[in-house]
Design a protein around this motif. Structure first.
Motif, PDB file in Angstrom:
ATOM      1  N   GLU A  10       0.827  -1.207   0.000  1.00  0.00           N
ATOM      2  CA  GLU A  10       0.000   0.000   0.000  1.00  0.00           C
ATOM      3  C   GLU A  10       0.864   1.260   0.000  1.00  0.00           C
ATOM      4  O   GLU A  10       0.542   2.234  -0.672  1.00  0.00           O
ATOM      5  N   SER A  57       2.805   1.153  -3.701  1.00  0.00           N
ATOM      6  CA  SER A  57       2.073   1.013  -4.962  1.00  0.00           C
ATOM      7  C   SER A  57       0.677   1.609  -4.932  1.00  0.00           C
ATOM      8  O   SER A  57       0.148   1.973  -5.972  1.00  0.00           O
ATOM      9  N   ARG A 109      -1.913  -0.022  -4.633  1.00  0.00           N
ATOM     10  CA  ARG A 109      -2.820  -1.017  -5.233  1.00  0.00           C
ATOM     11  C   ARG A 109      -3.590  -1.764  -4.152  1.00  0.00           C
ATOM     12  O   ARG A 109      -3.168  -1.867  -3.003  1.00  0.00           O
ATOM     13  N   SER A 110      -4.732  -2.322  -4.537  1.00  0.00           N
ATOM     14  CA  SER A 110      -5.541  -3.093  -3.604  1.00  0.00           C
ATOM     15  C   SER A 110      -4.818  -4.384  -3.212  1.00  0.00           C
ATOM     16  O   SER A 110      -4.148  -5.005  -4.030  1.00  0.00           O
ATOM     17  N   THR A 111      -4.970  -4.763  -1.936  1.00  0.00           N
ATOM     18  CA  THR A 111      -4.273  -5.929  -1.404  1.00  0.00           C
ATOM     19  C   THR A 111      -5.219  -6.751  -0.554  1.00  0.00           C
ATOM     20  O   THR A 111      -5.899  -6.227   0.318  1.00  0.00           O
ATOM     21  N   ASP A 135     -10.821  -9.768  -6.482  1.00  0.00           N
ATOM     22  CA  ASP A 135     -10.354  -8.868  -7.542  1.00  0.00           C
ATOM     23  C   ASP A 135      -9.248  -7.909  -7.089  1.00  0.00           C
ATOM     24  O   ASP A 135      -8.948  -6.937  -7.766  1.00  0.00           O
ATOM     25  N   SER A 136      -8.629  -8.198  -5.949  1.00  0.00           N
ATOM     26  CA  SER A 136      -7.509  -7.362  -5.505  1.00  0.00           C
ATOM     27  C   SER A 136      -6.322  -7.534  -6.440  1.00  0.00           C
ATOM     28  O   SER A 136      -6.112  -8.601  -7.011  1.00  0.00           O
ATOM     29  N   PHE A 137      -5.539  -6.484  -6.569  1.00  0.00           N
ATOM     30  CA  PHE A 137      -4.364  -6.534  -7.432  1.00  0.00           C
ATOM     31  C   PHE A 137      -3.305  -7.474  -6.846  1.00  0.00           C
ATOM     32  O   PHE A 137      -2.657  -8.225  -7.561  1.00  0.00           O
ATOM     33  N   PHE A 138      -3.141  -7.421  -5.513  1.00  0.00           N
ATOM     34  CA  PHE A 138      -2.193  -8.285  -4.815  1.00  0.00           C
ATOM     35  C   PHE A 138      -2.943  -9.195  -3.855  1.00  0.00           C
ATOM     36  O   PHE A 138      -3.909  -8.776  -3.223  1.00  0.00           O
ATOM     37  N   THR A 139      -2.469 -10.419  -3.728  1.00  0.00           N
ATOM     38  CA  THR A 139      -2.982 -11.373  -2.753  1.00  0.00           C
ATOM     39  C   THR A 139      -1.797 -11.870  -1.942  1.00  0.00           C
ATOM     40  O   THR A 139      -0.825 -12.366  -2.514  1.00  0.00           O
ATOM     41  N   TRP A 198      -2.383 -16.349 -12.226  1.00  0.00           N
ATOM     42  CA  TRP A 198      -1.529 -15.342 -11.607  1.00  0.00           C
ATOM     43  C   TRP A 198      -0.598 -14.741 -12.651  1.00  0.00           C
ATOM     44  O   TRP A 198      -0.061 -15.449 -13.497  1.00  0.00           O
ATOM     45  N   ASP A 199      -0.374 -13.449 -12.570  1.00  0.00           N
ATOM     46  CA  ASP A 199       0.606 -12.789 -13.434  1.00  0.00           C
ATOM     47  C   ASP A 199       2.016 -12.968 -12.893  1.00  0.00           C
ATOM     48  O   ASP A 199       2.978 -13.070 -13.649  1.00  0.00           O
TER      49      ASP A 199
END
Length: 82
Positions: free
Chosen positions: A15, A18, A20-22, A39-43, A62-63
């Motif tokens: 957070e 980035s 981004r959502s985690t 749908d979070s960007f990071f898990t 996963w990317d």
């Protein structure tokens, strides 16, 4: 993927750097399966969860997967298998 004791720290760093959502994976198995599919960007999950939840994790495309202290996953597997 990181040691359980570092999951909150990883969320904070993600957070901070980035924005981004985690999703930090916690709770009983049914909640964890939803967290992986979220749908979070990071898990963020820990090694023990991966062993328990591998079928749910494999369903996600996963990317990128990051291993914090990757050597712990190798040696930990040997210890848990013994």
């Amino acid at each position: 993927m990181c040691p359980a004791s570092l999951k909150s720290q990883w969320r904070g760093e993600i957070e901070r750097f980035s924005g981004r959502s985690t999703e930090v994976v916690t709770g009983p198995a049914k909640d964890r399966s939803r967290a992986y599919a979220g749908d979070s960007f990071f898990t963020v999950c820990n090694y023990e969860q991966v062993l328990k939840d591998i079928l749910h994790i494999e369903k996600v495309r996963w990317d990128l997967i990051i291993l914090d202290e990757g050597s712990a996953s190798r040696t930990g597997r040997r210890r848990r298998a013994a």
